[in-house]
Design a protein around this motif. Structure first.
Motif, mmCIF file in Angstrom:
data_model
loop_
_atom_site.group_PDB
_atom_site.id
_atom_site.type_symbol
_atom_site.label_atom_id
_atom_site.label_comp_id
_atom_site.label_asym_id
_atom_site.label_seq_id
_atom_site.Cartn_x
_atom_site.Cartn_y
_atom_site.Cartn_z
ATOM 1 N N ILE A 78 0.942 9.494 2.517
ATOM 2 C CA ILE A 78 0.338 8.712 1.422
ATOM 3 C C ILE A 78 -0.970 8.090 1.902
ATOM 4 O O ILE A 78 -1.192 6.872 1.817
ATOM 5 N N ASP A 79 -1.842 8.939 2.421
ATOM 6 C CA ASP A 79 -3.148 8.465 2.857
ATOM 7 C C ASP A 79 -4.216 9.498 2.516
ATOM 8 O O ASP A 79 -3.921 10.599 2.040
ATOM 9 N N TYR A 80 -5.450 9.120 2.745
ATOM 10 C CA TYR A 80 -6.590 9.986 2.433
ATOM 11 C C TYR A 80 -7.735 9.618 3.368
ATOM 12 O O TYR A 80 -7.946 8.444 3.686
ATOM 13 N N GLY A 81 -8.474 10.639 3.799
ATOM 14 C CA GLY A 81 -9.626 10.380 4.655
ATOM 15 C C GLY A 81 -10.534 11.588 4.750
ATOM 16 O O GLY A 81 -10.447 12.530 3.952
ATOM 17 N N THR A 82 -11.397 11.572 5.759
ATOM 18 C CA THR A 82 -12.421 12.613 5.888
ATOM 19 C C THR A 82 -11.828 13.996 6.143
ATOM 20 O O THR A 82 -12.452 15.008 5.833
ATOM 21 N N GLY A 83 -10.624 14.044 6.722
ATOM 22 C CA GLY A 83 -9.971 15.330 6.930
ATOM 23 C C GLY A 83 -9.566 15.999 5.639
ATOM 24 O O GLY A 83 -9.456 17.227 5.557
ATOM 25 N N HIS A 84 -9.328 15.201 4.603
ATOM 26 C CA HIS A 84 -9.008 15.748 3.286
ATOM 27 C C HIS A 84 -10.297 16.087 2.528
ATOM 28 O O HIS A 84 -10.381 17.115 1.849
ATOM 29 N N GLU A 85 -11.287 15.238 2.689
ATOM 30 C CA GLU A 85 -12.591 15.468 2.070
ATOM 31 C C GLU A 85 -13.189 16.799 2.524
ATOM 32 O O GLU A 85 -13.765 17.539 1.711
ATOM 33 N N PHE A 107 -19.026 0.840 -5.147
ATOM 34 C CA PHE A 107 -17.566 0.925 -5.080
ATOM 35 C C PHE A 107 -17.032 0.010 -3.976
ATOM 36 O O PHE A 107 -16.043 -0.708 -4.175
ATOM 37 N N ILE A 108 -17.697 0.012 -2.828
ATOM 38 C CA ILE A 108 -17.289 -0.870 -1.728
ATOM 39 C C ILE A 108 -17.390 -2.332 -2.154
ATOM 40 O O ILE A 108 -16.494 -3.144 -1.884
ATOM 41 N N ASN A 109 -18.477 -2.670 -2.825
ATOM 42 C CA ASN A 109 -18.662 -4.048 -3.277
ATOM 43 C C ASN A 109 -17.579 -4.492 -4.247
ATOM 44 O O ASN A 109 -17.241 -5.682 -4.329
ATOM 45 N N PHE A 122 0.823 -1.204 0.000
ATOM 46 C CA PHE A 122 0.000 0.000 0.000
ATOM 47 C C PHE A 122 0.863 1.262 0.000
ATOM 48 O O PHE A 122 2.016 1.249 0.413
ATOM 49 N N GLY A 123 0.281 2.355 -0.473
ATOM 50 C CA GLY A 123 0.939 3.653 -0.429
ATOM 51 C C GLY A 123 2.084 3.798 -1.407
ATOM 52 O O GLY A 123 3.235 3.955 -1.002
ATOM 53 N N ASN A 138 -19.402 15.343 -7.248
ATOM 54 C CA ASN A 138 -19.402 13.986 -7.810
ATOM 55 C C ASN A 138 -18.174 13.754 -8.695
ATOM 56 O O ASN A 138 -17.612 12.652 -8.715
ATOM 57 N N LYS A 139 -17.744 14.780 -9.396
ATOM 58 C CA LYS A 139 -16.530 14.672 -10.211
ATOM 59 C C LYS A 139 -15.306 14.500 -9.313
ATOM 60 O O LYS A 139 -14.406 13.701 -9.616
ATOM 61 N N TYR A 140 -15.276 15.228 -8.210
ATOM 62 C CA TYR A 140 -14.197 15.084 -7.229
ATOM 63 C C TYR A 140 -14.187 13.669 -6.660
ATOM 64 O O TYR A 140 -13.124 13.041 -6.530
ATOM 65 N N LEU A 141 -15.358 13.143 -6.326
ATOM 66 C CA LEU A 141 -15.468 11.797 -5.772
ATOM 67 C C LEU A 141 -14.954 10.755 -6.756
ATOM 68 O O LEU A 141 -14.214 9.830 -6.381
ATOM 69 N N THR A 142 -15.322 10.900 -8.011
ATOM 70 C CA THR A 142 -14.856 9.970 -9.043
ATOM 71 C C THR A 142 -13.342 10.020 -9.184
ATOM 72 O O THR A 142 -12.671 8.979 -9.293
ATOM 73 N N LEU A 143 -12.779 11.229 -9.164
ATOM 74 C CA LEU A 143 -11.323 11.385 -9.244
ATOM 75 C C LEU A 143 -10.644 10.748 -8.033
ATOM 76 O O LEU A 143 -9.628 10.046 -8.179
ATOM 77 N N MET A 144 -11.194 10.957 -6.841
ATOM 78 C CA MET A 144 -10.572 10.405 -5.645
ATOM 79 C C MET A 144 -10.589 8.885 -5.647
ATOM 80 O O MET A 144 -9.639 8.250 -5.156
ATOM 81 N N ARG A 145 -11.619 8.289 -6.181
ATOM 82 C CA ARG A 145 -11.635 6.818 -6.262
ATOM 83 C C ARG A 145 -10.521 6.317 -7.170
ATOM 84 O O ARG A 145 -9.874 5.306 -6.871
ATOM 85 N N LYS A 146 -10.291 7.024 -8.257
ATOM 86 C CA LYS A 146 -9.194 6.640 -9.149
ATOM 87 C C LYS A 146 -7.849 6.794 -8.451
ATOM 88 O O LYS A 146 -6.966 5.931 -8.572
ATOM 89 N N ILE A 147 -7.677 7.884 -7.731
ATOM 90 C CA ILE A 147 -6.421 8.119 -7.008
ATOM 91 C C ILE A 147 -6.217 7.076 -5.911
ATOM 92 O O ILE A 147 -5.118 6.526 -5.745
ATOM 93 N N GLN A 148 -7.282 6.783 -5.170
ATOM 94 C CA GLN A 148 -7.194 5.788 -4.091
ATOM 95 C C GLN A 148 -6.753 4.431 -4.629
ATOM 96 O O GLN A 148 -5.885 3.770 -4.032
ATOM 97 N N LEU A 149 -7.337 4.011 -5.731
ATOM 98 C CA LEU A 149 -7.016 2.701 -6.294
ATOM 99 C C LEU A 149 -5.644 2.697 -6.957
ATOM 100 O O LEU A 149 -4.874 1.739 -6.811
ATOM 101 N N HIS A 150 -5.340 3.769 -7.675
ATOM 102 C CA HIS A 150 -4.092 3.828 -8.442
ATOM 103 C C HIS A 150 -2.868 3.790 -7.535
ATOM 104 O O HIS A 150 -1.914 3.040 -7.785
ATOM 105 N N TYR A 151 -2.918 4.577 -6.464
ATOM 106 C CA TYR A 151 -1.764 4.672 -5.559
ATOM 107 C C TYR A 151 -1.916 3.802 -4.311
ATOM 108 O O TYR A 151 -1.042 3.807 -3.459
ATOM 109 N N LYS A 152 -3.054 3.082 -4.237
ATOM 110 C CA LYS A 152 -3.329 2.231 -3.069
ATOM 111 C C LYS A 152 -3.131 3.017 -1.769
ATOM 112 O O LYS A 152 -2.379 2.619 -0.873
#
Length: 320
Positions: A131-138, A241-243, A82-83, A168-182
């Motif tokens: 190299i993390d992300y959470g509600t504080g960034h949101e 996304f969770i599923n 991860f990370g 919603n565009k921000y959310l979509t981008l963040m999912r890509k970033i989360q997965l890409h960089y783990k």
């Protein structure tokens, strides 16, 4: 006007500072802003017609260069799962280029606000050090959006588009970033947290489903129903996304959401999530200690009996 803007700084260092934050103008502005956006999308699916101004399209375009940067930065070879450290390179590019991007969405007479907008924007995508992300960034992206209203760039007619188009565009981008960089989840509570990374989409998503004639909270644990409706409602998009990224029984990896499925109405879910957001995000020092305060979102005390969201020509009672 530009002379009134100041470089935002951190103010919350102790629990006593958290108590000051909870009485601050910034707290009431952000919570009022969240409540306003929440109300604007109640009972509305993504298919609902809404006003999409040219200004909003330009603002949302600020996210496009980040996706371009992501696609041009190769991942680093490393032993840890991860990370991925390439995320730090993405961060360096965002920090280096974001002033130009932000100035590009602002009229000339509002460009002085970039000194306050930039820190919120830069912090919206995660910690490039940890190299993390959470509600504080949101919450920083929520603050960035709120400030766009406070400087008069967006108006009341843009509320629904702020959720359906920009957030919603921000959310979509963040999912890509989360997965890409783990990315590691920042401050994750594991199965006892609502979600590893996000919170606000569940608030907006439950608002969309208020008084829906067919869909009930119990449907969120039905994979087929979620798959059918994930493009229409943000809440089901989050579950989809969770599923896709988690394995095992839903009740085990997403216990809080499993519990929410037992609530009778979406209205109660929505109200409960806002209360939970206040308790688990806004009142937590580990989250708020990284937040910065300037003139737009001030650490000064909110005057008694005047808790309002002052942006977008609104004068709504503040949440209790």
């Amino acid at each position: 006007m530009s002379s009134e803007y100041i470089a935002p700084i951190r103010r919350v260092k102790t629990q006593s500072d958290v108590d000051i934050w909870l009485r601050s103008k910034a707290y009431h502005e952000l919570l009022g802003f969240l409540a306003t956006l929440n109300s604007s999308v109640k009972g509305k699916s993504f298919a609902t017609d809404y006003n999409l101004s040219s200004t909003m399209v330009v603002i949302a375009g600020i996210l496009d260069p980040i996706l371009v940067e992501l696609e041009t930065i190769p991942l680093e070879e490393q032993q840890q799962r991860f990370g991925n450290r390439a995320f730090r390179t993405l961060g360096e590019r965002i920090v280096a280029k974001s002033q130009e991007w932000i100035e590009g969405i602002l009229p000339e007479d509002k460009r002085g606000a970039v000194i306050e907008l930039k820190p919120y924007f830069d912090e919206s995508f995660g910690s490039f050090d940890r190299i993390d992300y959470g509600t504080g960034h949101e919450i920083n992206f929520l603050a960035f959006c709120c400030c766009l209203y406070k400087i008069g760039l967006l108006a009341e007619s843009d509320h629904v588009a702020t959720v359906f188009f920009l957030f919603n565009k921000y959310l979509t981008l963040m999912r890509k970033i989360q997965l890409h960089y783990k990315l590691e989840p920042a401050g994750s509570q594991g199965v006892w947290g609502l979600d590893d990374y996000q919170f606000i989409p569940f608030i907006f998503g439950s608002a969309q489903l208020v008084a829906h004639p067919q869909l009930a909270p119990e449907d969120l644990v039905d994979a087929e129903t979620v798959s059918q409706h994930h493009e229409d409602f943000m809440f089901f998009g989050c579950i989809q996304f969770i599923n896709q990224v988690k394995v095992g029984p839903f009740a085990e990896h997403s216990n809080q959401l499993w519990n929410i499925s037992a609530v009778k109405t979406w209205s109660k879910v929505n109200q409960g999530l806002i209360k939970m957001y206040k308790a688990e995000v806004l009142c937590k020092q580990p989250v708020i200690q990284h937040f910065v305060f300037g003139s737009l979102l001030s650490y000064e005390a909110q005057p008694a009996l005047s808790s309002t969201f002052a942006g977008g020509r609104l004068n709504l009672p503040g949440p209790t």
